[in-house]
Design an enzyme around this catalytic site. Structure first.
Site, PDB file in Angstrom:
ATOM      1  N   ASN A 202       0.602  -1.299   0.266  1.00  0.00           N
ATOM      2  CA  ASN A 202      -0.065  -0.180   0.041  1.00  0.00           C
ATOM      3  C   ASN A 202       0.838   1.072   0.076  1.00  0.00           C
ATOM      4  O   ASN A 202       0.387   2.398  -0.580  1.00  0.00           O
ATOM      5  CB  ASN A 202      -0.832  -0.064   1.290  1.00  0.00           C
ATOM      6  CG  ASN A 202      -1.633   1.264   1.428  1.00  0.00           C
ATOM      7  OD1 ASN A 202      -2.506   1.546   0.764  1.00  0.00           O
ATOM      8  ND2 ASN A 202      -0.830   2.088   2.434  1.00  0.00           N
TER       9      ASN A 202
ATOM     10  N   SER B  37      -4.465   2.474  -8.348  1.00  0.00           N
ATOM     11  CA  SER B  37      -5.264   3.709  -8.416  1.00  0.00           C
ATOM     12  C   SER B  37      -6.204   3.808  -9.777  1.00  0.00           C
ATOM     13  O   SER B  37      -5.801   2.912 -10.756  1.00  0.00           O
ATOM     14  CB  SER B  37      -4.269   4.956  -8.415  1.00  0.00           C
ATOM     15  OG  SER B  37      -5.049   6.069  -8.925  1.00  0.00           O
TER      16      SER B  37
ATOM     17  N   TYR C 255       3.439   8.820 -11.498  1.00  0.00           N
ATOM     18  CA  TYR C 255       2.379   8.197 -10.609  1.00  0.00           C
ATOM     19  C   TYR C 255       1.588   7.315 -11.614  1.00  0.00           C
ATOM     20  O   TYR C 255       1.229   6.235 -11.135  1.00  0.00           O
ATOM     21  CB  TYR C 255       1.578   9.192  -9.907  1.00  0.00           C
ATOM     22  CG  TYR C 255       0.415   8.780  -8.973  1.00  0.00           C
ATOM     23  CD1 TYR C 255       0.805   8.404  -7.652  1.00  0.00           C
ATOM     24  CD2 TYR C 255      -0.915   8.552  -9.235  1.00  0.00           C
ATOM     25  CE1 TYR C 255      -0.177   7.864  -6.698  1.00  0.00           C
ATOM     26  CE2 TYR C 255      -1.490   7.952  -8.532  1.00  0.00           C
ATOM     27  CZ  TYR C 255      -1.345   7.658  -7.033  1.00  0.00           C
ATOM     28  OH  TYR C 255      -2.255   7.053  -6.105  1.00  0.00           O
TER      29      TYR C 255
ATOM     30  N   ALA D 117       2.499   5.900 -14.297  1.00  0.00           N
ATOM     31  CA  ALA D 117       3.252   4.935 -14.884  1.00  0.00           C
ATOM     32  C   ALA D 117       3.410   3.725 -13.780  1.00  0.00           C
ATOM     33  O   ALA D 117       3.129   2.541 -13.892  1.00  0.00           O
ATOM     34  CB  ALA D 117       4.779   5.259 -15.254  1.00  0.00           C
ATOM     35  N   SER D 118       3.662   4.173 -12.544  1.00  0.00           N
ATOM     36  CA  SER D 118       3.884   3.178 -11.403  1.00  0.00           C
ATOM     37  C   SER D 118       2.308   2.411 -11.138  1.00  0.00           C
ATOM     38  O   SER D 118       2.648   1.423 -10.824  1.00  0.00           O
ATOM     39  CB  SER D 118       4.129   4.031 -10.157  1.00  0.00           C
ATOM     40  OG  SER D 118       3.102   4.784  -9.408  1.00  0.00           O
ATOM     41  N   LYS D 119       1.329   3.050 -11.237  1.00  0.00           N
ATOM     42  CA  LYS D 119       0.076   2.572 -10.812  1.00  0.00           C
ATOM     43  C   LYS D 119      -0.398   1.695 -12.208  1.00  0.00           C
ATOM     44  O   LYS D 119      -1.085   0.491 -11.939  1.00  0.00           O
ATOM     45  CB  LYS D 119      -0.880   3.712 -10.538  1.00  0.00           C
ATOM     46  CG  LYS D 119      -0.626   4.306  -9.254  1.00  0.00           C
ATOM     47  CD  LYS D 119      -0.446   3.576  -8.220  1.00  0.00           C
ATOM     48  CE  LYS D 119      -0.250   4.350  -6.710  1.00  0.00           C
ATOM     49  NZ  LYS D 119       0.009   3.358  -5.631  1.00  0.00           N
TER      50      LYS D 119
END
Ligand SMILES: NC(=O)c1ccc[n+]([C@@H]2O[C@H](COP(=O)([O-])OP(=O)(O)OC[C@H]3O[C@@H](n4cnc5c(N)ncnc54)[C@H](OP(=O)(O)O)[C@@H]3O)[C@@H](O)[C@H]2O)c1
Length: 247
Positions: free
Chosen positions: A85, A137, A152, A154-156
């Site tokens: 998380n 997300s 963000y 890209a990471s999600k």
């Protein structure tokens, strides 16, 4: 008591969605380890959670992550559940203004951090089976106008597909891997964007159900995904966003 006898690690468990999840898992009988980097936040949070211990660690550091896993095993003897998380949200700006350092920082915490924890925990889950929930997300599912947070996104987005990859990779060990994709949830992370009534009503308008989320909305879904109620579910990507991505 859906989680009686289970041991869960919740990363980013000191605040927001992680803390709420840790509280709920503990209420359902799990022994819980919360971990995050700020010692004071973590020590304050653990006082609110029964059957929980706090282990400080920076998800950017492999040795810290390995220490969390080792200390969990020393304390509770096993691991059944990992909730990936912990996360950060970058300063909003268009792609051409992001420095490589800013990009790398978000990827390091939000993506490589989840890799580090999963890699450290998986060998222990492989012994008995278990559950992983990745917190992505709805920004990992769809692009939003004026949402200038590319690292963000890209990471999600990567975490969504990694969930499916890990689900297939580890199904033979009876490890289930699922993913939740929240819309805007009221936490420290979103506070800067909900400061006045205009911003808040614009945020609400993004969600057809007519409100933004609270951490418990996400925690309840995570509880379901780590309990036996979802024992035939793996590789699932669950939006929890008041209908936001359906627009
Ligand atoms: N809030 C939303 O609207 C929303 C929407 C979609 C997805 N999410 C995702 O949900 C997750 C939780 O978000 P939130 O809103 O609850 O955020 P939050 O309230 O800002 O909490 C973030 C948590 O992550 C921890 N963390 C940050 N950097 C870390 C690091 N380097 N090492 C270890 N721990 C670290 C923080 O620990 P410290 O106390 O030590 O800083 C804190 O416990 C994130 O992955 C976020 O991207 C949130």
């Amino acid at each position: 008591m859906k989680l009686s006898g289970k041991v869960a690690i919740v990363t980013g468990g000191s605040r927001g969605i992680g803390k709420s999840t840790a509280i709920l898992l503990a209420q359902h009988g799990a022994d819980v380890v919360i971990t995050s980097k700020d010692k004071t936040n973590l020590e304050n949070a653990v006082k609110e959670i029964k059957n929980a211990i706090a282990i400080v660690g920076d998800i950017r550091k492999r040795t810290d992550v390995e220490n969390v896993v080792k200390s969990t095993l020393e304390h509770f003897g096993k691991i059944d559940i990992l909730v990936n998380n912990a996360g950060i949200f970058p300063k909003v700006k268009p792609l051409h203004e992001i420095s490589e350092e800013e990009w790398n920082e978000v990827i390091d915490v939000n993506l490589t951090g989840q890799f580090r924890f999963t890699k450290a925990v998986i060998p222990h889950l492989m012994k008995t089976g278990g559950c992983i929930v990745n917190v992505s997300s709805n920004a990992g599912l769809k692009s939003f106008e004026n949402f200038e947070a590319d690292a963000y996104t890209a990471s999600k987005g990567a975490l969504v597909l990694l969930t499916k990859a890990w689900a297939i990779e580890y199904a033979k060990y009876k490890i289930r891997v699922n993913c939740v994709c929240p819309g805007i949830v009221e936490t420290d992370m979103t506070q800067p964007y909900l400061g006045n009534e205009i911003d808040r009503s614009m945020a609400v308008a993004e969600h057809p159900i007519g409100r933004i989320g609270v951490p418990e909305d996400v925690a309840k879904a995570i509880l379901y995904l780590v309990s036996e109620d979802s024992s035939w579910i793996t590789g699932a990507i669950l939006p929890i966003d008041g209908g936001s991505i359906t627009k």
